[in-house]
Design an enzyme around this catalytic site. Structure first.
Site, PDB file in Angstrom:
ATOM      1  N   GLU A   1       0.818  -1.214   0.000  1.00  0.00           N
ATOM      2  CA  GLU A   1       0.000   0.000   0.000  1.00  0.00           C
ATOM      3  C   GLU A   1       0.851   1.263   0.000  1.00  0.00           C
ATOM      4  O   GLU A   1       0.457   2.282  -0.578  1.00  0.00           O
ATOM      5  CB  GLU A   1      -0.951   0.005   1.212  1.00  0.00           C
ATOM      6  CG  GLU A   1      -2.040  -1.062   1.152  1.00  0.00           C
ATOM      7  CD  GLU A   1      -1.566  -2.460   1.547  1.00  0.00           C
ATOM      8  OE1 GLU A   1      -0.442  -2.584   2.083  1.00  0.00           O
ATOM      9  OE2 GLU A   1      -2.306  -3.437   1.316  1.00  0.00           O
TER      10      GLU A   1
ATOM     11  N   PHE B   1      -6.884  -1.000   5.053  1.00  0.00           N
ATOM     12  CA  PHE B   1      -5.488  -1.180   4.654  1.00  0.00           C
ATOM     13  C   PHE B   1      -4.837   0.103   4.146  1.00  0.00           C
ATOM     14  O   PHE B   1      -3.611   0.195   4.095  1.00  0.00           O
ATOM     15  CB  PHE B   1      -5.372  -2.310   3.626  1.00  0.00           C
ATOM     16  CG  PHE B   1      -6.039  -3.586   4.079  1.00  0.00           C
ATOM     17  CD1 PHE B   1      -5.998  -3.967   5.422  1.00  0.00           C
ATOM     18  CD2 PHE B   1      -6.742  -4.383   3.196  1.00  0.00           C
ATOM     19  CE1 PHE B   1      -6.630  -5.125   5.865  1.00  0.00           C
ATOM     20  CE2 PHE B   1      -7.375  -5.549   3.619  1.00  0.00           C
ATOM     21  CZ  PHE B   1      -7.315  -5.925   4.965  1.00  0.00           C
TER      22      PHE B   1
END
Ligand SMILES: Cc1ncc(C[n+]2csc(CCOP(=O)(O)OP(=O)(O)O)c2C)c(N)n1
Length: 613
Positions: A356, A381
């Site tokens: 991410e 996330f």
């Protein structure tokens, strides 16, 4: 003076100027600057390809100081290249100066803000990826990294991704000066160890004496002729090189030199050399994608559609009419529905895998080169990349983010998958926009608005289906709201899944003779201050309901709006207060006290009409 001599002299000038500007500021990181002086001297004189008069030329290289604290060196480079003058150099760190403590795009040559270590290299990956796959131009991205910085996991996300994408236009230069802020790094001067790691990741690795201009020249020449993979130049250097009192000494990080006069003398005094940085040559237009054309998706009122699915459809449709829209996803595209964009526009889709930080960094790089990136993953996330989002705001980046699977309403997967802090997190980002649709047609309109919104825009979507309540012709504005039901006894404010609960609660309250106003606060930031202020003045009791922790979300957005409007009301904030488990969506909404029944009873209590029930 031959070229090697010139480069050595230029390096000394960069050191002297780093010492001078830090001394004038009374702070800064001169020793971190001094170790990389030869590396930058050789880079400027012959390898960096950048028109300083036109830093937005897409054919030009990027120079990212991943070790942003070496800003004295960066600014000294700008002075040597003629971009700034000596007076401006000496304004370093002073109030109002463009030369901030760490570089930011307030200066036109700075692509992105750095200073939070571990970010510059991943962003350089994004710049290189963008040049190669979107612009299709030979621009390179150079990133100067510190060795202590290599402990950041995001650096290794970058290593992994860059070689996977075969980015031979990316060159990382690591200033291995052995020391970090408080002491020695984990691996000291073990260049072989770093090289082994880099090669294992699929990179070309070159070990070099970082104070030998001839060796650096060879290394850069090799780096720029390597094809099919990125290169890292691992340079053995000494922190504070050239000045006895600080060279390779612990405890000298992040401070100006105690005796700058003596240091400048040891470095051979001030110089006024000018280096000609070569600009990009030849034509070369950036590639443009011809959008195939198409129409926005439309949903029938009453249909049950997850907002996450509407996001995917809206994004795909946006790509149909705009060639500048690109999408990135963190290996959950069949959950966020960005796969619909991927299938329709594969050349503009970037799979970032479960990385991410690298995903946000790549998006920051792409927007710097003029594209409109939309990045998606589960709301939960995105929190892994929060520091990248924070720094994107410092970079004045225009990013569009989508977090799916928000709240307890996801059901069975349990709390590890539930985004319950995202509204607070994204509201807190400087000049951000936070949008939270309750139905599919509204999602489509909000995604379209995001495309032209400056700053960081965040869209929150849900996993489960919600009924379409707005027709496809409805228009929404950022900063607006919809009053879906009028009433003067109490106001219910909600968005997303709880908006439907609030509408059901209003029905129940009507059966009790209570007239509830229902406001859809789809624009959580900026919030509709006039509408909320009016609601407070006219109903004096407000219940907010959100599938989010109580801190910093929709309820707090309402309270802030009331403060701004100068109105007060009795407010009850309904939110998720206990750690949820697994269960059906309805069960978890009930347990959290944010379903229709809970909203109705809070409203009754608040208006003192509980006895009517
Ligand atoms: C994410 C993050 N953590 C901590 C810091 C504080 N910090 C600034 S410089 C530094 C040491 C960096 O060492 P290195 O990368 O080796 O660069 P050098 O100064 O030695 O060239 C630290 C810990 C920071 N800026 N960013």
């Amino acid at each position: 003076m031959d070229r090697n001599e010139f480069r050595r002299e230029l390096a000394q000038q960069l050191r002297v100027d780093s010492v001078r500007c830090s001394a004038a500021a009374g702070s800064g990181h001169p020793t971190s600057s001094m170790s990389a002086a030869e590396l930058m001297a050789v880079l400027l004189d012959g390898h960096l390809c950048l028109d300083l008069d036109n830093p937005n030329d897409p054919r030009g290289d990027h120079l990212v100081f991943s070790k942003g604290h070496a800003s004295p060196l960066y600014y000294s480079c700008l002075k040597a290249a003629g971009a700034i003058d000596d007076a401006e150099l000496l304004s370093y760190r002073k109030h109002g100066s463009r030369l901030e403590g760490h570089p930011t795009p307030v200066l036109p040559w700075v692509d992105v803000a750095t200073g939070s270590l571990g970010q510059g290299l991943p962003i350089a990956v994004g710049l290189a990826l963008c040049a190669e796959r979107l612009d299709r131009l030979p621009a390179r991205a150079w990133a100067l990294c510190g060795d202590s910085e290599l402990s950041e996991g995001s650096i290794w996300e970058a290593f992994d991704h860059a070689s996977f994408e075969r980015l031979d236009n990316l060159i990382a230069i690591v200033d291995v000066n052995r020391l970090g802020q408080t002491g020695e790094t984990m691996h000291g001067w073990d260049l072989d160890l770093y090289a082994g790691r880099a090669r294992a990741f699929g990179w070309e690795a070159i070990e070099v004496d970082g104070h030998d201009v001839e060796a650096i020249e060879e290394a850069f020449a090799r780096a720029t002729s390597t094809s099919g993979r990125p290169t890292v130049v691992l340079a053995r250097t000494k922190k504070g090189a050239g000045v006895e009192e600080v060279e390779d000494q612990p405890g000298k990080h992040g401070k100006p030199l105690e005796d700058p006069e003596r240091a400048i003398e040891q470095l051979g005094g001030e110089r006024d050399l000018r280096v000609q940085v070569a600009g990009p040559e030849g034509g070369g237009e950036r590639h443009r994608f011809e959008p195939p054309g198409g129409e926005s998706p439309r949903f029938d009122v009453g249909e049950e559609v997850p907002t996450r699915k509407a996001y995917g459809q809206a994004l795909k449709a946006l790509g149909d009419v705009r060639g500048d829209v690109v999408a990135l996803d963190g290996e959950v595209s069949n959950s966020t529905y960005s796969e619909l964009f991927r299938d329709a526009h594969p050349e503009r889709y970037f799979e970032m895998y479960i990385a991410e930080q690298q995903m946000i960094a790549a998006a920051v790089g792409m927007q710097r080169r003029g594209w409109k990136p939309f990045a998606s993953t589960f709301a939960a996330f995105l929190s892994r990349a929060y520091d990248f989002v924070r720094m994107a705001a410092v970079s004045r980046a225009n990013l569009r983010l989508c977090g799916s699977h928000a709240g307890v309403s996801i059901g069975e997967d349990g709390p590890s998958q539930m985004g319950l802090e995202d509204l607070a997190a994204f509201r807190a980002v400087h000049s951000s926009t936070v949008l939270y649709p309750c139905d599919a047609n509204q999602t489509v309109r909000l995604v379209e608005l995001m495309a032209d919104r400056d700053g960081i825009s965040y869209l929150r979507t849900h996993r489960g289906g919600t009924p379409v309540i707005y027709g496809p012709e409805e228009r929404f504005e950022i900063g607006g709201s919809r009053t879906l039901r009028d009433g003067d006894d109490v106001t219910l404010v909600a968005a997303g899944v709880t908006l439907h609960e609030a509408l059901a609660a209003a029905e129940r309250l009507a059966e009790d003779g209570l007239r509830a106003r229902v406001i859809d606060l789809y624009s959580v930031k900026p919030a509709d201050v006039p509408a909320l202020g009016r609601a407070a003045a006219e109903t004096s009791a407000i219940v907010t309901a959100e599938d989010h922790w109580p801190e910093g979300g929709l309820g707090d957005a309402v309270l802030s709006a009331l403060a701004e409007a100068g109105e007060s009301a009795r407010v009850r904030k309904l939110a998720v207060r206990d750690m949820p488990g697994s269960g059906k969506s309805e069960e978890l909404l009930r347990e959290a006290g944010i379903d229709a029944e809970a909203i109705a009873s809070a409203a009754r209590e608040l208006v003192g009409a509980a006895s009517l029930a």
